[in-house]
Enzyme design. Structure first.
Site, PDB file in Angstrom:
ATOM      1  N   ASP A 126      -3.042   2.195 -25.158  1.00  0.00           N
ATOM      2  CA  ASP A 126      -1.985   1.257 -25.556  1.00  0.00           C
ATOM      3  C   ASP A 126      -0.975   0.994 -24.427  1.00  0.00           C
ATOM      4  O   ASP A 126      -1.127   0.039 -23.673  1.00  0.00           O
ATOM      5  CB  ASP A 126      -1.295   1.761 -26.837  1.00  0.00           C
ATOM      6  CG  ASP A 126      -0.696   0.646 -27.691  1.00  0.00           C
ATOM      7  OD1 ASP A 126      -0.927  -0.527 -27.384  1.00  0.00           O
ATOM      8  OD2 ASP A 126       0.001   0.953 -28.679  1.00  0.00           O
ATOM      9  N   ASP A 127       0.065   1.838 -24.338  1.00  0.00           N
ATOM     10  CA  ASP A 127       1.107   1.688 -23.307  1.00  0.00           C
ATOM     11  C   ASP A 127       1.330   3.054 -22.667  1.00  0.00           C
ATOM     12  O   ASP A 127       2.335   3.731 -22.935  1.00  0.00           O
ATOM     13  CB  ASP A 127       2.410   1.198 -23.954  1.00  0.00           C
ATOM     14  CG  ASP A 127       2.247  -0.145 -24.620  1.00  0.00           C
ATOM     15  OD1 ASP A 127       2.237  -1.170 -23.921  1.00  0.00           O
ATOM     16  OD2 ASP A 127       2.095  -0.173 -25.863  1.00  0.00           O
ATOM     17  N   HIS A 184      -3.570  -7.251 -33.016  1.00  0.00           N
ATOM     18  CA  HIS A 184      -2.944  -6.046 -33.554  1.00  0.00           C
ATOM     19  C   HIS A 184      -2.739  -6.285 -35.055  1.00  0.00           C
ATOM     20  O   HIS A 184      -2.222  -7.328 -35.450  1.00  0.00           O
ATOM     21  CB  HIS A 184      -1.569  -5.810 -32.934  1.00  0.00           C
ATOM     22  CG  HIS A 184      -1.609  -5.269 -31.546  1.00  0.00           C
ATOM     23  ND1 HIS A 184      -2.269  -5.874 -30.524  1.00  0.00           N
ATOM     24  CD2 HIS A 184      -1.037  -4.144 -31.017  1.00  0.00           C
ATOM     25  CE1 HIS A 184      -2.111  -5.166 -29.418  1.00  0.00           C
ATOM     26  NE2 HIS A 184      -1.371  -4.110 -29.685  1.00  0.00           N
ATOM     27  N   HIS A 205      -7.917  -1.235 -25.379  1.00  0.00           N
ATOM     28  CA  HIS A 205      -6.583  -1.586 -25.884  1.00  0.00           C
ATOM     29  C   HIS A 205      -5.540  -1.034 -24.914  1.00  0.00           C
ATOM     30  O   HIS A 205      -5.148   0.127 -24.997  1.00  0.00           O
ATOM     31  CB  HIS A 205      -6.423  -1.001 -27.289  1.00  0.00           C
ATOM     32  CG  HIS A 205      -5.118  -1.323 -27.954  1.00  0.00           C
ATOM     33  ND1 HIS A 205      -4.930  -1.185 -29.316  1.00  0.00           N
ATOM     34  CD2 HIS A 205      -3.931  -1.771 -27.474  1.00  0.00           C
ATOM     35  CE1 HIS A 205      -3.691  -1.518 -29.626  1.00  0.00           C
ATOM     36  NE2 HIS A 205      -3.058  -1.871 -28.511  1.00  0.00           N
ATOM     37  N   GLU A 252      -0.829  -1.627 -37.749  1.00  0.00           N
ATOM     38  CA  GLU A 252      -0.185  -0.572 -36.955  1.00  0.00           C
ATOM     39  C   GLU A 252       1.058  -0.170 -37.751  1.00  0.00           C
ATOM     40  O   GLU A 252       1.111   0.914 -38.321  1.00  0.00           O
ATOM     41  CB  GLU A 252       0.185  -1.097 -35.556  1.00  0.00           C
ATOM     42  CG  GLU A 252       0.916  -0.079 -34.675  1.00  0.00           C
ATOM     43  CD  GLU A 252       1.429  -0.696 -33.352  1.00  0.00           C
ATOM     44  OE1 GLU A 252       1.512  -1.934 -33.237  1.00  0.00           O
ATOM     45  OE2 GLU A 252       1.787   0.098 -32.439  1.00  0.00           O
ATOM     46  N   HIS A 261      -1.996  -2.482 -22.741  1.00  0.00           N
ATOM     47  CA  HIS A 261      -1.046  -3.524 -22.317  1.00  0.00           C
ATOM     48  C   HIS A 261      -0.677  -3.198 -20.879  1.00  0.00           C
ATOM     49  O   HIS A 261      -0.071  -2.148 -20.619  1.00  0.00           O
ATOM     50  CB  HIS A 261       0.202  -3.499 -23.197  1.00  0.00           C
ATOM     51  CG  HIS A 261      -0.115  -3.674 -24.650  1.00  0.00           C
ATOM     52  ND1 HIS A 261      -0.085  -4.888 -25.277  1.00  0.00           N
ATOM     53  CD2 HIS A 261      -0.507  -2.774 -25.590  1.00  0.00           C
ATOM     54  CE1 HIS A 261      -0.429  -4.744 -26.546  1.00  0.00           C
ATOM     55  NE2 HIS A 261      -0.687  -3.460 -26.768  1.00  0.00           N
TER      56      HIS A 261
HETATM   57  N1  ADE Z   1       3.026  -4.651 -27.224  1.00  0.00           N
HETATM   58  C1  ADE Z   1       2.864  -3.600 -26.413  1.00  0.00           C
HETATM   59  N2  ADE Z   1       2.525  -2.509 -27.109  1.00  0.00           N
HETATM   60  C2  ADE Z   1       2.430  -2.885 -28.404  1.00  0.00           C
HETATM   61  C3  ADE Z   1       2.093  -2.222 -29.603  1.00  0.00           C
HETATM   62  N3  ADE Z   1       1.766  -0.921 -29.644  1.00  0.00           N
HETATM   63  N4  ADE Z   1       2.125  -2.927 -30.756  1.00  0.00           N
HETATM   64  C4  ADE Z   1       2.453  -4.218 -30.736  1.00  0.00           C
HETATM   65  N5  ADE Z   1       2.773  -4.881 -29.637  1.00  0.00           N
HETATM   66  C5  ADE Z   1       2.756  -4.229 -28.472  1.00  0.00           C
HETATM   67 ZN    ZN Z   2      -1.110  -2.450 -28.451  1.00  0.00          ZN
END
Ligand code: ADE
Ligand code: ZN
Length: 341
Positions: A282-283, A201, A21, A204, A23
């Site tokens: 994630d990011d 997703h 996971h 969350e 991005h």
């Molecule tokens: N796009 C990038 N990061 C995200 C996240 N944590 N949740 C939903 N969309 C995303």
């Molecule tokens: Zn994500």
């Protein structure tokens, strides 16, 4: 977060991890953001790297997404996407990541006038380079933005026909609240008909009902995040029995206030419920750390042992989009690590 060099950190670095996971646009570090802005003549609303980092104080998912979409405005050429992904792969290699599944948001680039071939070709070239330079295998996930029209997602998916053979899965991301996944059933069905599986997703920020809906209406094989499933015990039992992988992102959940602190994170409860949990970043540029930082943070917050991390890495390798030869090679490496514990 900076990872301290303890014995456990060294051991976690050596664990052959699989990141499911991620991005790729969320790996854009402020230094590269400035370099690409200069290369492409883009003016940023910040005067320094420190000012960008200072802005990374989020109240929730939408407040993060505002900056995430703004940040990716510096990405214009294939070379930009290649450089972005190679910078990530270099850090992933230092973290001991063996396999990465890169998700990207083509619609967020199309709306800025960046055609599909730019991210596809730049990212695919980087994936090939990472394989030969770092022995990191990878998969590509084409994600759709759930806060836009499902008809647009279908159109973009059809436009991506030249790259369908290079897409390992389709995904669903962006603002979750009030954007139920079921509206995207048609594009997920179309992908499935072409042999392309789906992930989404769900749970969350959105309710457990969205997890159920993503699983049933989109027939996804993995849930990204999924932490709110605990609000629905019947759903938990079904996810557990079907061994549906949850790609959980602990530092992300703290940064976006899904949980107040890491010690209060539902990860231990998810594992105690017998769910198929994996750890991911994630990011990482926005949430304070990559795979190794996420692992170290969980060790410190939950006291997890080597066996715990081996078990979750095993879950990730089993759930990954990779050929069976690569899976067996990574499982063999994991068995080697386990026998030394
Ligand atoms: N796009 C990038 N990061 C995200 C996240 N944590 N949740 C939903 N969309 C995303
Ligand atoms: Zn994500």
């Amino acid at each position: 977060m900076t990872t301290r060099d303890t014995e456990m950190t060294t051991w976690l670095r050596g664990l052959p991890k699989a990141e499911l996971h991620l991005h790729i646009e969320g790996t854009l570090e402020p230094e590269l953001m400035f370099a690409l802005a200069e290369r492409n003549g883009v003016t940023l609303p910040y005067d320094s790297v420190a000012a960008v980092r200072a802005a990374y104080d989020f109240d929730d998912l939408p407040s993060f997404l505002d900056l995430y979409y703004q940040g990716m405005g510096v990405l214009h050429t294939r070379e930009d996407f290649f450089d972005l992904a190679m910078a990530y792969f270099a850090r992933a290699q230092e973290d001991g990541v063996a396999h990465v599944e890169l998700s990207f948001d083509p619609q967020a680039h199309l709306v800025r006038g960046v055609p599909l071939e730019v991210p596809f070709e730049g990212l695919l070239a980087a994936c090939r380079e990472a394989e030969s330079r770092y022995d990191i295998s990878s998969a590509l996930i084409m994600s759709f933005l759930r806060d836009r029209d499902p008809a647009e997602a279908l159109e973009v998916f059809e436009q991506a026909a030249p790259w369908h053979a290079s897409i390992d899965a389709v995904g669903l991301d962006s603002a979750e609240r009030d954007h139920p996944p079921g509206r995207f059933a048609e594009v997920f069905e179309r992908a499935r008909a072409l042999g392309i599986p789906g992930v989404a997703h769900a749970g969350e920020e959105g309710p457990a009902a969205y997890i159920r809906e993503a699983w049933e209406a989109l027939e996804v094989c993995r849930i990204d995040h999924g932490v709110r499933c605990l609000e629905d015990p019947e759903l938990v039992a079904r996810l557990r029995d079907a061994r549906v992988p949850l790609t959980v992102c602990p530092l992300s959940n703290v940064k976006l206030k899904v949980t107040p602190t890491l010690t209060e994170h539902p990860l231990p409860a998810l594992r105690e419920a017998g769910l198929n949990v994996t750890l991911n970043s994630d990011d990482p540029a926005y949430f304070g750390g990559g795979m190794l930082d996420n692992h170290v943070a969980c060790h410190e917050a939950f006291g997890w042992t080597r066996d715990d991390f081996i078990a979750m890495t095993h879950n990730a390798v089993q759930a990954a989009f990779m050929d069976e030869g690569r899976r067996e090679a990574l499982l063999e490496r994991l068995r080697g690590v386990a026998s030394d514990v």
